[in-house]
Design an enzyme around this catalytic site. Structure first.
Site, short mmCIF file in Angstrom:
data_model
loop_
_atom_site.label_atom_id
_atom_site.label_comp_id
_atom_site.label_asym_id
_atom_site.label_seq_id
_atom_site.Cartn_x
_atom_site.Cartn_y
_atom_site.Cartn_z
N GLY A 70 0.81 -1.21 0.00
CA GLY A 70 0.00 0.00 0.00
C GLY A 70 0.85 1.27 0.00
O GLY A 70 0.51 2.25 -0.66
N ASN A 149 -6.91 3.84 9.93
CA ASN A 149 -6.36 2.55 10.39
C ASN A 149 -6.41 2.35 11.90
O ASN A 149 -6.48 1.23 12.37
CB ASN A 149 -4.93 2.37 9.89
CG ASN A 149 -4.10 3.63 9.96
OD1 ASN A 149 -4.37 4.60 9.25
ND2 ASN A 149 -3.11 3.62 10.81
N GLN A 177 -7.19 -0.11 4.34
CA GLN A 177 -7.92 -0.75 5.44
C GLN A 177 -9.34 -1.15 5.07
O GLN A 177 -9.98 -1.89 5.82
CB GLN A 177 -7.97 0.17 6.67
CG GLN A 177 -6.63 0.35 7.36
CD GLN A 177 -6.10 -0.92 8.01
OE1 GLN A 177 -6.80 -1.92 8.18
NE2 GLN A 177 -4.84 -0.90 8.37
N SER A 197 -3.72 -3.09 -0.35
CA SER A 197 -2.56 -3.86 0.08
C SER A 197 -2.97 -5.30 0.40
O SER A 197 -3.91 -5.51 1.17
CB SER A 197 -1.97 -3.20 1.33
OG SER A 197 -0.93 -3.99 1.85
N HIS A 199 -1.61 -7.76 2.18
CA HIS A 199 -1.48 -8.40 3.50
C HIS A 199 -2.54 -7.94 4.50
O HIS A 199 -2.63 -8.51 5.59
CB HIS A 199 -0.06 -8.20 4.05
CG HIS A 199 0.26 -6.82 4.54
ND1 HIS A 199 0.19 -6.48 5.86
CD2 HIS A 199 0.66 -5.72 3.87
CE1 HIS A 199 0.54 -5.20 5.98
NE2 HIS A 199 0.83 -4.73 4.80
N THR A 235 10.01 -7.10 -12.65
CA THR A 235 9.34 -8.39 -12.84
C THR A 235 8.31 -8.60 -11.72
O THR A 235 8.61 -8.42 -10.55
CB THR A 235 10.39 -9.51 -12.84
OG1 THR A 235 11.33 -9.20 -13.86
CG2 THR A 235 9.77 -10.87 -13.10
N CYS A 322 5.84 4.99 22.25
CA CYS A 322 6.64 5.07 23.47
C CYS A 322 8.10 5.15 23.05
O CYS A 322 8.65 4.19 22.53
CB CYS A 322 6.39 3.84 24.33
SG CYS A 322 7.40 3.86 25.81
N1 PLP Z 1 -2.49 2.98 4.41
C1 PLP Z 1 -3.12 2.59 5.51
C2 PLP Z 1 -4.42 3.24 5.88
C3 PLP Z 1 -2.59 1.57 6.30
O1 PLP Z 1 -3.24 1.19 7.41
C4 PLP Z 1 -1.37 0.98 5.92
C5 PLP Z 1 -0.73 -0.06 6.76
O2 PLP Z 1 -0.91 -0.10 7.95
C6 PLP Z 1 -0.75 1.42 4.74
C7 PLP Z 1 -1.34 2.42 4.01
C8 PLP Z 1 0.53 0.83 4.27
O3 PLP Z 1 0.32 -0.43 3.74
P1 PLP Z 1 1.55 -1.41 3.48
O4 PLP Z 1 1.92 -1.99 4.79
O5 PLP Z 1 1.01 -2.44 2.54
O6 PLP Z 1 2.61 -0.60 2.87
#
Ligand code: PLP
Length: 376
Positions: A70, A149, A177, A197, A199, A235, A322
């Site tokens: 992302g 997020n 998200q 994204s 994952h 690639t 922190c």
């Molecule tokens: N944008 C948002 C709102 C996200 O929560 C995150 C990841 O936490 C990202 C972008 C970044 O995604 P990636 O970890 O795939 O780079």
């Protein structure tokens, strides 16, 4: 047994996605640009994955390019900046992900853009009047995420698109998200660029995608073989893209069960408030993702709650940073102007469609113990 409630950080790969991608490491390993049979087989699988990924956001496959994540998808738009415009102003929400905000601040410090950051309200929502006031006839690009997020609060991207387009600006929506959790539709909402994204939706790490509305042009970040419509040379990791396609298919089929996830989340919040009435749930009355619950435990510290839950085999994230012992609320908590004590005690619980009622109960049992002892 580990209880995983940190799905906004990353998700477990779906079994089906994992099984489907394996042969593309061992048997069908051709370069998807190669003319021979292994190349053609890879390319067929890649294009099939592109179709499924595009379908989940109602895009045409030709409008979707694969990226590594992302963050990269966001960077391609922000650094590539829409061509064919002399405008240099960018408008972004104060709670955008660092992959958007940090990139924009860097571009601003180099004098490449003029940045206007739009505040949000105390409950985490966006007042459209603020966006309306920020977008002017010098604005080239507006960046508004679909869901935050940390809080899970959803933003009215269709309305933002309407305002942006009225003034001749384009809209980037970071939907990292939201994709897979709520219905995302680039046509309906008239989105110009959209990031996702893998994952975050039960595909592997290392694969993402970017939607670029047909006809829009960006300067590629780097050059090479001209892959992915010339926007992202290199690639393509076909196994990962194949897994993303499967994950998108599964997500499309499970959007109907989002209300089950929301009801599990709502039960969690209700029971949590019963056992710890001082808890503060952020964005509770706003439209939110079905899986996210950001909770503050005033008087406690988020990093210690996270550590204690971890010791009880429950994985969650803290909303506060922190650094060398000094606790600071997250940028999102600051943008919501919450009192310091509430900001430094925020903990994010994020469910997935695989989360069970038994896991929620076990988390609550662990929390009962955790919140009954002071931290700090
Ligand atoms: N944008 C948002 C709102 C996200 O929560 C995150 C990841 O936490 C990202 C972008 C970044 O995604 P990636 O970890 O795939 O780079």
């Amino acid at each position: 047994m580990t209880i995983y409630l940190d799905n906004n950080a990353t998700t477990r790969i779906a079994d089906e996605a994992y099984a489907t991608m394996l042969p593309f490491f061992t048997d069908i390993y051709g370069n998807s640009h190669a003319a021979h049979r292994l190349g053609r087989a890879s390319n067929d699988a890649l294009e099939h994955a592109r179709e499924k990924t595009a379908k989940l956001v109602n895009a045409r496959p030709s409008e979707l390019i694969f990226t590594s994540c992302g963050s990269e998808s966001n960077a391609i738009v922000l650094r590539g900046f829409p061509k064919n415009t002399p405008r240099r102003k960018v408008v972004a929400l104060a709670v955008e992900h660092p992959s958007v905000l940090a990139t924009l601040r860097r571009l601003e410090s180099r004098g490449e853009i003029r940045l206007e950051v739009v505040d949000i309200e105390r409950d985490g929502t966006l007042d459209l009047k603020r966006i309306d006031a920020a977008i002017d006839d010098q604005t080239a690009l507006v960046s508004v995420m679909m869901a935050q997020n940390e809080t899970g609060v959803l933003y009215p991207v269709a309305e933002v698109a309407r305002i942006a387009h009225q003034r001749g600006a384009l809209l980037l929506v970071d939907a990292v998200q939201s994709v897979g959790k709520v219905a995302v539709d680039v046509q309906r909402d008239e989105i110009d660029f959209l990031s996702l994204s893998g994952h975050k939706l039960h595909a592997p790490k290392g694969i993402g995608a970017l939607y670029v509305r047909e006809g829009l042009q960006l300067e590629p970040m780097w050059l090479g073989g001209g892959h992915e419509n010339g926007l992202r040379s290199g690639t393509i990791p076909v196994p990962l893209a194949v897994a993303l396609g499967v994950a998108c298919d599964l997500a499309a089929g499970s959007l109907g069960s989002a209300s089950a996830v929301a009801s599990l989340r709502d039960q969690f919040e209700e029971k949590l408030l019963a056992l710890h009435p001082a808890a503060v749930i952020h964005g509770k009355s706003a439209p939110r993702l079905p899986n996210t619950s950001l909770v503050s435990f005033p008087g406690l510290f988020s990093d210690e709650i996270v550590a204690r839950l971890d010791a009880a085999s429950v994985c969650v994230s803290g909303g506060a940073a922190c650094d060398s012992g000094k606790r600071e609320p997250s940028g999102v908590m600051k943008a919501m102007r919450v009192p310091h004590e509430i900001g430094v005690s925020a903990v994010r619980f994020s469910l997935s469609r695989y989360t069970t009622a038994a896991e929620i109960e076990a988390c609550l049992t662990a929390l009962r113990e955790v919140v009954s002892h002071p931290t700090g």
